[in-house]
Enzyme design. Structure first.
Site, PDB file in Angstrom:
ATOM      1  N   HIS A 497       0.842  -1.137  -0.182  1.00 12.71           N
ATOM      2  CA  HIS A 497       0.045   0.134  -0.024  1.00 12.71           C
ATOM      3  C   HIS A 497       0.887   1.285   0.127  1.00 12.71           C
ATOM      4  O   HIS A 497       0.834   1.907  -0.899  1.00 12.71           O
ATOM      5  CB  HIS A 497      -1.019  -0.136   1.148  1.00 12.71           C
ATOM      6  CG  HIS A 497      -1.721   1.096   1.374  1.00 12.71           C
ATOM      7  ND1 HIS A 497      -3.145   1.279   0.998  1.00 12.71           N
ATOM      8  CD2 HIS A 497      -1.491   2.462   1.771  1.00 12.71           C
ATOM      9  CE1 HIS A 497      -3.474   2.497   1.294  1.00 12.71           C
ATOM     10  NE2 HIS A 497      -2.626   3.133   1.589  1.00 12.71           N
ATOM     11  N   GLU A 498       1.808   1.256   0.864  1.00 10.12           N
ATOM     12  CA  GLU A 498       2.472   2.640   0.900  1.00 10.12           C
ATOM     13  C   GLU A 498       3.403   2.596  -0.110  1.00 10.12           C
ATOM     14  O   GLU A 498       3.876   3.637  -0.696  1.00 10.12           O
ATOM     15  CB  GLU A 498       3.439   2.508   2.425  1.00 10.12           C
ATOM     16  CG  GLU A 498       2.396   2.453   3.699  1.00 10.12           C
ATOM     17  CD  GLU A 498       1.704   3.850   3.724  1.00 10.12           C
ATOM     18  OE1 GLU A 498       1.608   4.576   3.084  1.00 10.12           O
ATOM     19  OE2 GLU A 498       0.516   3.491   4.455  1.00 10.12           O
ATOM     20  N   HIS A 501       1.664   4.617  -2.791  1.00 10.86           N
ATOM     21  CA  HIS A 501       1.665   5.989  -2.892  1.00 10.86           C
ATOM     22  C   HIS A 501       3.140   6.491  -3.164  1.00 10.86           C
ATOM     23  O   HIS A 501       3.506   7.337  -3.673  1.00 10.86           O
ATOM     24  CB  HIS A 501       1.746   6.455  -1.337  1.00 10.86           C
ATOM     25  CG  HIS A 501       0.479   6.320  -0.500  1.00 10.86           C
ATOM     26  ND1 HIS A 501      -0.712   6.705  -1.280  1.00 10.86           N
ATOM     27  CD2 HIS A 501      -0.127   5.566   0.246  1.00 10.86           C
ATOM     28  CE1 HIS A 501      -1.879   6.658  -0.759  1.00 10.86           C
ATOM     29  NE2 HIS A 501      -1.579   5.893   0.469  1.00 10.86           N
ATOM     30  N   HIS A 504       3.433   6.567  -6.875  1.00 10.15           N
ATOM     31  CA  HIS A 504       2.623   7.771  -7.585  1.00 10.15           C
ATOM     32  C   HIS A 504       3.645   9.062  -7.322  1.00 10.15           C
ATOM     33  O   HIS A 504       3.631   9.974  -8.415  1.00 10.15           O
ATOM     34  CB  HIS A 504       1.373   7.825  -6.622  1.00 10.15           C
ATOM     35  CG  HIS A 504       0.248   8.690  -7.256  1.00 10.15           C
ATOM     36  ND1 HIS A 504      -0.800   8.806  -6.533  1.00 10.15           N
ATOM     37  CD2 HIS A 504       0.192   9.105  -8.499  1.00 10.15           C
ATOM     38  CE1 HIS A 504      -1.751   9.308  -7.458  1.00 10.15           C
ATOM     39  NE2 HIS A 504      -1.152   9.540  -8.653  1.00 10.15           N
TER      40      HIS A 504
HETATM   41 ZN   LIG Z   1      -2.986   5.325   1.892  1.00  7.00          ZN
END
Ligand SMILES: [Zn+2]
Length: 718
Positions: A497-498, A501, A504
């Site tokens: 998940h991290e 980010h 991105h």
């Molecule tokens: Zn998040």
């Protein structure tokens, strides 16, 4: 010549342009604010914070005064470029201070942070409301170096939107009223939280007979015993309504009356029915908050507060969101009914609980989960040593996005705040696109949780490209005795998940910092890449490939994987409906109760309760008892930033599941091709265009909830 504008566009590295010996030079250790060197975190020190932040605020203020003057030409190069440079330097320095406080907590870093927190906050809020800047940016919309540059047009549009939402277009009198309402709203949010906390702390459940503690895990009992002692009570246990005490009692206590007591006290918190009486009743506070939000929306020219909230989000209207939620509710309902029927049958047959009461639900669900869907987290984690997981993660992003991630080993001294931190170079198509710092192990000086911090964003300077740096922080168990750290499957999901980010932030191709990477991305779309990456943690081939039993090296067995998937989808229908209920309630009160009066907050509070009852009738398969006052403790929307925004949890899940479905449809042999498109249309674009446009460019159509429902085991046979 030491204005920030000169620094960003000078042909010498930024740090060389700073006067040696200045406070900034000291704090930022010369290279910290550079466009290309690795930020040298090992040199940061709390003594330098106050003078450096003061100097950076002064520089940013001077730059602001210069760019808004009538003599400054109205061009991007003369206004936005220098102002962004000045505010970026302050933002980066402050984020470093904040970061150090979060990962290397000490009295010195706390004091340094607290000493300048107010000054920094004051600067940013004054900047966001500066009427001279607003006037200048309005003119900039027509500037020759903005028109025809989509990223810059978007950055200007975002900025004008935020000014308007802050009341910049209002007549002086209305502006004054708007500001007073904002101040009142801040005080009410605080009051809501305080009353909730006070009410939570006002109720206790005192257990006089140790026999009633059956089923409750030993550490929870020990804490309850300590709580009793702390209060000078001789009872064997005192439970509070704090989560670590409440949740295990509801889940594990065999004593039904004990569960009922704690459930009832908790459900009536901060209401007129609270155990301690109505002294902490949040009903009028909620009413006044909502009435003031509606009044502000009317001042700004919106029909209701939901429209105000959505002005800066991806979802285009309250109707869209309500339709989206009702669709999810309708599709998840059959599964939720099945979940409930299964739970009721199990409770009746195995537990003798009939009918099932609200205080039985967590307890019976936990028993059902254990009997049919349990697996050992400890067994699973033996298959996930951190080095194998990182290899698996790096290999999947290489396949998907052609990204190579290589450790930088020969750095002396390493530019890190702690020996555990590793630095990686991120390469794509033969070029270094950015750097990544990983700080993965828990330690006493680190804040809990996991997060991605932006250390530096991508930006095209006049003579060179500033490349992004991402900091990824987790709290995994540290390695012991020569054995690597092993992760639970939840840890693996957190890491992916991290990392999403981080991708991105790192893989953006946008040259203007205001909208590069995650900057300027709509609030309800920013979790798309992170939740997208989570999907690969449920993919058999990917998971299988990154597991190696810490002792035997064997990959994850298939039957264990199947049990993990079944456990993931346990009661997913009920969970979905609960989330929809909260979201629909939030959206409907902000969209429909548009004419509340702040003069009569009690009545406004009653109107809110009426909507909640309607939503429950429409959505819920489990009706809570009449005394349940859920809204009075719904801090997300009354005291947090989620007003008319709670739906975004589900919204982002739909986007990410639907994006991932494009990979499922194409199959693993086509991952690189679909991944290239995901990078081109979504990751590389950052906030330079609306998220809906990016999504549609990738998927060729608007988002659909089907994939999310299928991934959660909620798909219906047509
Ligand atoms: Zn998040």
């Amino acid at each position: 010549m030491n204005t920030p504008a000169d620094l960003s566009t000078s042909s010498t590295p930024a740090h060389e342009a700073i006067q040696p010996g200045t406070a900034i030079d000291n704090l930022l250790a010369g290279a910290y604010l550079a466009a290309d060197a690795l930020p040298p975190y090992h040199l940061l020190n709390p003594q330098q914070v106050a003078p450096a932040i003061d100097a950076l605020i002064a520089q940013a203020q001077a730059c602001l005064n210069a760019v808004v003057s009538a003599e400054t030409p109205t061009t991007w190069e003369s206004v936005m470029a220098p102002l962004t440079s000045a505010t970026e330097r302050l933002g980066r320095a402050w984020s470093a201070v904040h970061h150090m406080g979060g990962v290397m907590d000490s009295p010195e870093w706390r004091e340094a942070t607290n000493s300048r927190l107010e000054a920094v906050t004051r600067f940013w809020s004054a900047l966001a409301q500066d009427p001279r800047l607003y006037a200048k940016i309005k003119l900039l919309a027509q500037a020759p170096d903005v028109l025809g540059h989509p990223a810059r047009e978007k950055a200007i549009a975002n900025s004008l939107r935020d000014f308007r939402l802050g009341g910049a277009e209002l007549e002086p009198e209305a502006q004054q009223a708007f500001a007073e309402m904002s101040a009142r709203l801040a005080a009410l949010a605080q009051k809501f939280s305080e009353q909730l906390l006070d009410s939570t702390n006002a109720s206790l459940v005192v257990v006089d007979d140790a026999a009633r503690l059956q089923g409750i895990p030993e550490p929870v009992r020990a804490a309850a015993k300590a709580e009793a002692e702390k209060r000078g009570l001789s009872a064997p246990a005192v439970f509070t309504l704090q989560q670590p005490s409440l949740i295990p009692v509801l889940q594990f206590a065999t004593d039904r009356a004990l569960r009922e007591e704690i459930y009832s006290k908790n459900a009536r918190r901060a209401s007129e029915l609270a155990e301690e009486g109505p002294s902490h009743d949040n009903t009028p506070v909620m009413g006044e908050i909502l009435a003031l939000r509606q009044a502000q929306a009317r001042l700004l020219g919106f029909a209701n507060a939901a429209e105000t909230s959505l002005a800066a989000k991806m979802a285009d209207s309250p109707q869209t969101v309500v339709g989206f939620l009702r669709d999810l509710a309708q599709k998840a309902r059959p599964s939720a009914e099945k979940d409930l029927a299964e739970l009721k049958a199990f409770s009746r047959q195995e537990l003798g609980l009939d009918p099932l009461a609200p205080w039985d639900i967590s307890y019976a669900s936990e028993k059902l989960r254990q009997s049919r869907y349990a697996f050992s987290e400890e067994e699973v984690r033996q298959y996930f040593p951190l080095p194998s997981v990182l290899n698996g993660l790096f290999s999947i992003v290489k396949t998907l996005f052609g990204v190579e991630i290589r450790p930088l080993l020969a750095l002396a001294p390493a530019p890190v705040w702690h020996n555990d931190v590793q630095v990686f170079e991120v390469r794509r198509s033969g070029d270094t696109v950015g750097h990544l710092y990983l700080d993965l192990y828990a330690r006493a000086t680190k804040r809990g949780g996991a997060w991605m911090d932006d250390s530096r964003g991508r930006r095209q300077l006049r003579s060179r490209l500033q490349k992004p740096v991402a900091l990824l922080t987790c709290n995994f168990a540290a390695p012991t005795d020569g054995k690597p750290s092993t992760l639970t499957h939840d840890d693996v999901i957190t890491l992916f998940h991290e990392f999403g980010h981080g991708l991105h932030h790192l893989l953006t191709q946008v040259d203007d910092l205001e909208v590069s990477g995650i900057n300027g991305v709509e609030w309800d779309a920013v979790e798309l890449p992170s939740q997208f990456m989570e999907n690969f943690c449920w993919e058999w081939d990917t998971l299988h490939g990154m597991t190696a039993h810490v002792d035997t090296g064997a990959p994850l067995p298939r039957d264990l994987y199947d049990r993990m998937v079944a456990a993931k989808n346990f009661q997913s229908g009920l969970f979905m409906l609960r989330q929809v209920e909260f979201s629909l309630f939030d959206m409907r009160i902000h969209a429909e109760l548009a004419n509340l009066s702040s003069e009569n907050p009690e009545q406004a509070g009653i109107a809110i309760a009426k909507v909640l009852a309607e939503v429950r009738d429409e959505v819920a398969v489990i009706q809570p008892p009449a005394f349940n006052r859920f809204a009075q403790s719904f801090s997300h929307i009354f005291a947090g930033g989620y007003a008319a925004g709670y739906y975004s949890y589900k919204w982002a899940e739909v986007l990410s599941a639907d994006a991932y479905a494009a990979f499922e449809e194409a199959g693993p042999s086509q991952y690189s091709i679909v991944g290239e498109k995901f990078w081109r249309e979504i990751l590389s674009r950052g906030g330079s265009r609306p998220a809906m446009e990016s999504f549609q460019a990738f998927r060729g159509r608007p988002p659909k909830p089907d994939a999310l429902l299928r991934h959660n085991g909620l798909a219906q046979a047509a």
